[in-house]
Design a protein around this motif. Structure first.
Motif, PDB file in Angstrom:
ATOM      1  N   ASN A 161     -16.735   1.675  -5.502  1.00  0.00           N
ATOM      2  CA  ASN A 161     -15.800   0.539  -5.473  1.00  0.00           C
ATOM      3  C   ASN A 161     -16.295  -0.554  -4.529  1.00  0.00           C
ATOM      4  N   GLN A 187     -17.953  -4.052  -5.414  1.00  0.00           N
ATOM      5  CA  GLN A 187     -17.315  -5.215  -4.793  1.00  0.00           C
ATOM      6  C   GLN A 187     -18.336  -6.074  -4.046  1.00  0.00           C
ATOM      7  N   LEU A 227      -9.234   6.657  -7.488  1.00  0.00           N
ATOM      8  CA  LEU A 227      -8.341   6.406  -6.363  1.00  0.00           C
ATOM      9  C   LEU A 227      -7.063   7.234  -6.500  1.00  0.00           C
ATOM     10  N   LYS A 241     -13.181  -7.941  -5.582  1.00  0.00           N
ATOM     11  CA  LYS A 241     -12.321  -6.763  -5.461  1.00  0.00           C
ATOM     12  C   LYS A 241     -11.599  -6.460  -6.757  1.00  0.00           C
ATOM     13  N   SER A 266      -4.868  -4.763  -3.147  1.00  0.00           N
ATOM     14  CA  SER A 266      -6.284  -4.690  -2.771  1.00  0.00           C
ATOM     15  C   SER A 266      -6.979  -6.036  -2.878  1.00  0.00           C
ATOM     16  N   MET A 318      -1.209   0.795 -10.982  1.00  0.00           N
ATOM     17  CA  MET A 318      -2.416  -0.030 -10.944  1.00  0.00           C
ATOM     18  C   MET A 318      -2.103  -1.504 -10.665  1.00  0.00           C
ATOM     19  N   THR A 347     -11.843  -2.809  -8.505  1.00  0.00           N
ATOM     20  CA  THR A 347     -10.621  -1.999  -8.605  1.00  0.00           C
ATOM     21  C   THR A 347     -10.358  -1.546 -10.035  1.00  0.00           C
ATOM     22  N   GLN A 373       0.825  -1.200   0.000  1.00  0.00           N
ATOM     23  CA  GLN A 373       0.000   0.000   0.000  1.00  0.00           C
ATOM     24  C   GLN A 373       0.865   1.259   0.000  1.00  0.00           C
ATOM     25  N   LYS A 375      -1.629  -1.939  -7.033  1.00  0.00           N
ATOM     26  CA  LYS A 375      -2.899  -1.817  -6.319  1.00  0.00           C
ATOM     27  C   LYS A 375      -3.736  -3.071  -6.465  1.00  0.00           C
ATOM     28  N   ILE A 376      -3.741  -3.660  -7.647  1.00  0.00           N
ATOM     29  CA  ILE A 376      -4.531  -4.872  -7.862  1.00  0.00           C
ATOM     30  C   ILE A 376      -4.047  -5.978  -6.930  1.00  0.00           C
ATOM     31  N   THR A 382     -12.727   1.444 -10.918  1.00  0.00           N
ATOM     32  CA  THR A 382     -12.670   2.711 -10.169  1.00  0.00           C
ATOM     33  C   THR A 382     -11.271   3.246  -9.900  1.00  0.00           C
ATOM     34  N   TYR A 383     -10.227   2.620 -10.422  1.00  0.00           N
ATOM     35  CA  TYR A 383      -8.859   3.007 -10.072  1.00  0.00           C
ATOM     36  C   TYR A 383      -8.526   4.485 -10.346  1.00  0.00           C
TER      37      TYR A 383
END
Length: 341
Positions: free
Chosen positions: A203, A207, A256, A245, A306, A299, A249, A26, A302-303, A252-253
């Motif tokens: 998101n 989800q 973010l 998720k 998350s 991204m 993700t 993160q 993040k994938i 909506t990335y």
């Protein structure tokens, strides 16, 4: 203990465990998202390589910058979300049953109702916990100057200490960040990025809509195949949470990234790229100076982060709920027995 409270506490516990496991990812992802200079290609480095760079130049502790407020934020966020989610879900189930009595529907909560329940829960969560995430973002993006980055070699210890005291900022703890944010924009500074964050409730809404839909289908199929038993294993919950998720993700990335840019410390210089006045200003400047690629920085990291965090959260949360309900049922049975005696 109410079902809503059980789900709220279980969600908080699952969120803390997921956060501890995935926090270094993160931190790296937040840095990737907030990199404003298009000439720098740090986001093109592999995630593990970037983690190694942080450790090499700033120390292990920087991978966990802001961990304590983040754990508080995660516990509060997940607790608030699951608590209100269960309350709104219960109301939706009652409404669905009432509709069934007048010949509308089959008594189950539909996809649109599930989406609305998740969205309302998300909005309440965002408005209550946004200040915590402003602090966390500032601490994650703070960069520490280390001796490894000092110019020249063979400097005396006294000279090195003098240089470090000149270039290295003072300790950057939670209280320092709170003072900094308040000094920049007052109380409203703690709600920076709240607009894209409110939009971002789509998101968890997407989800949970995907998760509930897949879980319901799996339980129905399991009940048909195993003569009435609709039990779902922890591994299946893990996989359903990961798939849900992943879909949310990808959609909506970009929002973010905009949220992270607004919550990070603004660099007030002559370079207009480094300062955003608000959500639309950030979007326009990102398109102008970085292109649409800027909305997808980090991204892949993040994938991984998350999806892993969501899968762990769902699995742990469901197991905690099962355990709590089992203990409460056992306690109720023992109480009933003692009364009969």
């Amino acid at each position: 203990m109410s079902d809503a409270l059980i789900n709220g506490l279980a969600g908080a516990g699952g969120g803390i465990i997921a956060q501890l496991i995935t926090y270094p990812l993160q931190t790296v992802n937040t840095r990737q998202q907030t990199e404003r200079d298009p000439k720098k290609h740090k986001s093109n480095l592999g995630t593990l390589e970037q983690m190694c760079q942080v450790v090499k130049h700033e120390g292990w502790e920087r991978l966990y910058g802001g961990l304590m407020p983040s754990l508080v934020g995660t516990a509060a966020s997940q607790g608030v979300y699951y608590y209100f989610y269960q309350i709104f879900r219960n109301k939706a189930e009652v409404a669905a049953l009432e509709q069934k009595t007048i010949g509308i529907g089959d008594g189950s909560v539909g996809m649109l109702s599930s989406l609305l329940v998740a969205a309302l829960s998300g909005c309440v969560n965002v408005l209550l916990t946004n200040p915590i995430w402003v602090v966390v973002t500032r601490m994650q993006t703070h960069r520490k100057v280390s001796k490894r980055t000092l110019p020249g070699h063979g400097l005396s210890a006294a000279t090195e200490e003098t240089i470090l005291s000149a270039v290295e900022p003072p300790p950057y703890g939670t209280s320092n960040v709170i003072q900094e944010v308040y000094g920049e924009a007052g109380v409203w500074g703690f709600w920076k990025g709240v607009l894209p964050t409110l939009i971002m409730v789509s998101n968890p809404s997407i989800q949970f809509m995907l998760y509930e839909s897949m879980l319901t289908r799996l339980k129905k199929r399991r009940a048909l195949n195993t003569k009435g038993s609709d039990g779902v294993t922890a591994l299946e919950i893990f996989l359903l949470g990961a798939l849900a998720k992943l879909g949310a993700t990808i959609v909506t990335y970009p929002l973010l990234v905009v949220k992270a840019r607004l919550q990070a410390k603004q660099v007030i210089t002559g370079d207009k790229r480094h300062h955003y006045k608000g959500t639309w200003d950030a979007i326009i400047k990102m398109i102008r100076y970085e292109g649409f690629y800027g909305f997808y920085k980090g991204m892949s990291t993040k994938i991984v982060q998350s999806v892993l965090a969501a899968a762990v959260l769902f699995m742990v949360k469901e197991e905690l709920v099962k355990g709590a309900r089992f203990l409460l049922a056992k306690d109720a049975t023992n109480t009933a027995k003692s009364k009969r005696l």
